[in-house]
Design an enzyme around this catalytic site. Structure first.
Site: not given
Length: 395
Positions: A131, A254
């Protein structure tokens, strides 16, 4: 240059950690000033040699089978190093903002956005992620983004919130350099994708060696980032991550692969930290808001949610509902969050920034070659996010 024989930062007195943390950051060189003076020039960053001195002969992973993490403590700061600890909850992979006309970093908006995320209850922030358009940033720009984020949090009183920095690169050498740059700009942890350019030549052992070499040489602890969509399909299996988690400087993962079975296996094997169990301190996190509840039910530590750039309070509310036993309400909210996350996934950074601009008055555009949305696309993005943003404003 010979391999470094001192890869670990010095141990510090725990009672002085908060003050030392602030002093260390204030004393840093003015990175943002250097960036503004030369936004397009190459800056030399000599990389000391790296070795595997933390490994016993013939071993791939240091012999720590307890999964205990040196960053972990019951307080806000690690006991051995002046860095905030990772705690269960919502982590936001922040966007990087640019001036609309020049595409130069918009440091003021980067800082304001970081503080907005902290005020909304984020347990930590992640810079230089997918992002954050890490692929579009120069090395010096990466340091500016991280330093701007860290300094903004500190000024606003959020010194306890950790900053995780994306440091993945295609070579071991550059990855280690990025980890060192992350530390020098205020990063507390690094999160690292596996290399993928020469995918056909990598073996499971070479991937393990990559993470081990980086962990040994990095001045900050690292997390493993598994996201096959951006690594040419390289998908780390649970056995690999579980073995790597034995390394004392690999403190979490993650999983943006969305594989909840993998997450369950890793969480159980590592006895990861949850809202109700301190466990080993290892952080096993889902990588998307659309399976927040599934992550928590599977005893994961929390989520790193791109949607939270737009709706941090709602993403945090979902975690709060589940952890306080309001499961029915959490299930209802998860459905709405999943619809919002689907919009974020379909429209990507372009759509998320457009929605931020529409609903909150900032966001701008992604860097080229990502496109700028047409008027019709702006309208479509607004409609796609309208439900979840409406809920955000009611929290």
């Amino acid at each position: 240059m010979p391999p470094s024989t001192s890869l670990q930062p010095p141990r510090l007195n725990n009672s002085a950690l908060p003050d030392l943390l602030i002093v260390k950051r204030i004393a840093k060189i003015p990175i943002s000033q250097a960036y503004r003076m030369s936004t397009c020039s190459d800056v030399e960053s000599p990389l000391p040699g790296y070795g595997t001195t933390a490994n016993p002969p013939g071993s791939t992973i240091p012999p720590n089978t307890v999964y205990s993490q040196p960053h972990f403590t019951s307080g806000d700061f690690a006991e051995e190093n002046p860095r905030p600890v990772l705690k269960p909850g919502l982590y936001v992979p922040t966007l990087t903002f640019f001036k609309k006309d020049t595409e130069v970093l918009d440091e003021e908006t980067i800082a304001d956005h970081a503080v907005r995320m902290a005020k909304a209850g984020a347990a930590g922030l992640l810079t230089q992620g997918t992002n954050g358009e890490a692929a579009h940033l120069l090395h010096l720009e990466r340091t500016v983004v991280t330093k701007t984020t860290r300094d903004a949090l500190d000024r606003a009183g959020y010194v306890h919130i950790p900053v995780i920095v994306g440091c993945g690169a295609q070579s071991t050498r550059e990855t280690i350099e990025l980890c060192r740059e992350a530390q020098s700009s205020g990063g507390d942890y690094a999160i690292i994708l596996p290399p993928s350019y020469y995918k056909g030549m990598y073996t499971t052992e070479s991937i393990k060696r990559f993470y081990t070499d980086v962990a040994n040489a990095s001045p900050i602890p690292i997390l493993i980032y598994n996201y096959p969509s951006v690594t040419a399909g390289v998908d780390l299996d649970s056995d690999t991550i579980i073995e790597l988690a034995k390394h004392t400087k690999i403190v979490g993962c993650k999983l943006t692969c969305g594989n909840t079975g993998k997450l369950n296996r890793i969480a159980a094997a590592t006895k990861c930290q949850t809202h109700t169990d301190r466990g080993s301190g290892f952080m096993c996190m889902g990588g998307s808001a659309d399976f927040t509840l599934q992550t928590l039910v599977g005893r994961g530590s929390g989520v790193v949610a791109g949607l939270a750039n737009l709706t941090p309070r709602i993403c945090n509310k979902l975690i709060e509902l589940y952890t306080t036993g309001k499961v029915d309400e959490a299930q209802t909210l998860q459905a709405a969050v999943a619809r919002g996350d689907q919009a974020a996934t379909k429209t990507g950074i372009v759509g998320t920034k457009s929605a931020l601009q529409t609903f909150y008055g900032y966001g701008g555009y992604a860097r080229r070659p990502l496109p700028r949305p047409t008027e019709q696309e702006v309208t479509n993005y607004s409609s796609a996010f309208e439900e979840i943003v409406g809920m955000e404003k009611l929290v």
